[in-house]
Design a protein around this motif. Structure first.
Motif, PDB file in Angstrom:
ATOM      1  N   VAL A  21       0.824  -1.024  -0.017  1.00 18.04           N
ATOM      2  CA  VAL A  21      -0.106   0.158  -0.123  1.00 18.04           C
ATOM      3  C   VAL A  21       0.908   1.276   0.058  1.00 18.04           C
ATOM      4  CG1 VAL A  21      -1.921   1.376   1.452  1.00 18.04           C
ATOM      5  CG2 VAL A  21      -1.849  -1.244   1.067  1.00 18.04           C
ATOM      6  N   LYS A  25      -3.075   3.783  -0.967  1.00 17.47           N
ATOM      7  CA  LYS A  25      -3.608   3.192  -2.147  1.00 17.47           C
ATOM      8  C   LYS A  25      -3.128   1.608  -2.440  1.00 17.47           C
ATOM      9  CE  LYS A  25      -5.772   7.142  -3.469  1.00 17.47           C
ATOM     10  NZ  LYS A  25      -5.173   7.977  -4.351  1.00 17.47           N
ATOM     11  N   ILE A  26      -3.998   0.877  -2.782  1.00 15.73           N
ATOM     12  CA  ILE A  26      -3.576  -0.576  -2.969  1.00 15.73           C
ATOM     13  C   ILE A  26      -3.057  -0.716  -4.305  1.00 15.73           C
ATOM     14  CG2 ILE A  26      -4.409  -2.880  -3.023  1.00 15.73           C
ATOM     15  CD1 ILE A  26      -7.042  -1.724  -1.552  1.00 15.73           C
ATOM     16  N   GLN A  58     -11.930  -5.383  -2.776  1.00 15.72           N
ATOM     17  CA  GLN A  58     -11.444  -3.856  -2.566  1.00 15.72           C
ATOM     18  C   GLN A  58     -11.915  -3.297  -1.239  1.00 15.72           C
ATOM     19  OE1 GLN A  58     -12.008  -1.197  -5.766  1.00 15.72           O
ATOM     20  NE2 GLN A  58     -10.668   0.448  -5.062  1.00 15.72           N
ATOM     21  N   GLN A  62      -9.998  -1.836   1.821  1.00 19.60           N
ATOM     22  CA  GLN A  62     -10.263  -0.251   2.326  1.00 19.60           C
ATOM     23  C   GLN A  62     -10.689  -0.507   3.682  1.00 19.60           C
ATOM     24  OE1 GLN A  62      -8.937   1.856   0.464  1.00 19.60           O
ATOM     25  NE2 GLN A  62      -9.020   1.523  -1.345  1.00 19.60           N
ATOM     26  N   LEU A  65      -7.806  -0.822   5.768  1.00 20.47           N
ATOM     27  CA  LEU A  65      -7.047   0.378   5.587  1.00 20.47           C
ATOM     28  C   LEU A  65      -7.451   1.723   6.497  1.00 20.47           C
ATOM     29  CD1 LEU A  65      -5.554   0.001   2.101  1.00 20.47           C
ATOM     30  CD2 LEU A  65      -4.388  -0.208   4.045  1.00 20.47           C
ATOM     31  N   ASN A  72       1.868   3.819   4.145  1.00 21.38           N
ATOM     32  CA  ASN A  72       2.576   3.077   3.202  1.00 21.38           C
ATOM     33  C   ASN A  72       2.653   1.753   4.159  1.00 21.38           C
ATOM     34  OD1 ASN A  72       3.283   5.139   1.221  1.00 21.38           O
ATOM     35  ND2 ASN A  72       4.416   6.065   2.894  1.00 21.38           N
TER      36      ASN A  72
END
Length: 268
Positions: A21, A25-26, A58, A62, A65, A72
């Motif tokens: 990541v 963002k993946i 996703q 998400q 995350l 990161n």
């Protein structure tokens, strides 16, 4: 998660994806999903209520995350079959577990000092329908890592049951020899690496000649460059190989990792 009921713990009945990541963002989501989907199908695992799609994969990531403070990350998502049974499962449904750890570097960085590489003699990898998957059955890699540690290497190549090179402990392998790039074919028993696929695509875009096939130790001893690739570290170059005295170079590796970062930045 109760380990005494967990089939990944008891039988290795599961698989996983390790995903990078960057800035929240993946990276390479579609490629990770494609490999995961193939693995779930091969292991005959499915969610009977809500089959896994790219969108809900996703959403799962998400949601994880959104609870993290670092932008990161290295995240690992492990899918395992639900229910009991012995070797014969009682269910096809799965559950999952996600864990994450922060990464110091935002972009992919080529290692400054090249790696010292050896050849594993402890274990060989089988060639079968599971070879390309990232399953939770990892004992061959554990034994290879113990040999690496004992011999003070930084990584080692693992051979397949035919005596050809499959991969390293946690990476795919590329060899540059006589202006041409070689990498073991998926039929040689290596993991279908997400970064492997990216490097192949980038090399082709840059008009580099690349061939997927069979590699043996002699090719390593005669190589001009050797790279190890995975989705977390990108491209790592090898400078020293057990059995040869000269130092390898990293000219093409530098070009490829520069282009890799450019492609990632363009999608952020």
């Amino acid at each position: 998660m109760q380990t005494h009921f967990n089939r990944a713990f008891k039988y290795g009945d599961g698989l996983f994806e390790t995903i990078r990541v960057r800035q929240g963002k993946i990276l390479f989501l579609e490629k990770h999903f494609a490999r995961l989907s193939k693995g779930l199908s091969t292991l005959q695992m499915q969610d009977s209520q809500k089959p896994l799609s790219l969108n809900n994969f996703q959403e799962i990531l998400q949601d994880f995350l959104s609870k993290q403070s670092d932008a990161n990350l290295r995240i690992r998502i492990t899918f395992f079959r639900k229910g009991g049974g012995l070797y014969t499962p009682n269910e096809t449904d799965y559950d999952y577990y996600i864990e994450g750890s922060p990464l110091c570097q935002e972009a992919f960085e080529l290692n400054i000092d090249g790696l010292r590489l050896g050849c594993c003699t402890t274990v060989q990898l089988p060639i079968d329908q599971l070879s390309n998957l990232k399953t939770t059955s990892a004992l061959p890699y554990v034994l290879a890592a113990l040999e690496k540690k004992a011999k003070a290497w930084q990584d080692c190549l693992i051979l397949n049951s035919k005596g050809a090179i499959a991969e390293s402990i946690a990476a795919n392998v590329f060899v540059v020899k006589n202006q041409k790039i070689y990498t073991p074919d998926l039929n040689e028993g290596c993991i279908a690496g997400v970064m492997r696929q990216n490097v192949i695509e980038i090399a082709e875009e840059m008009k580099m000649v690349l061939e997927q096939g069979t590699l043996v130790w002699k090719d390593v001893l005669e190589a001009d460059e050797i790279w190890l690739t995975n989705s977390i570290r990108g491209i790592q170059w090898v400078s020293q190989v057990e059995g040869r005295s000269n130092i390898l170079t990293n000219k093409r590796a530098k070009r490829l990792i520069t282009r890799l970062n450019q492609k990632v930045e363009a999608k952020l």
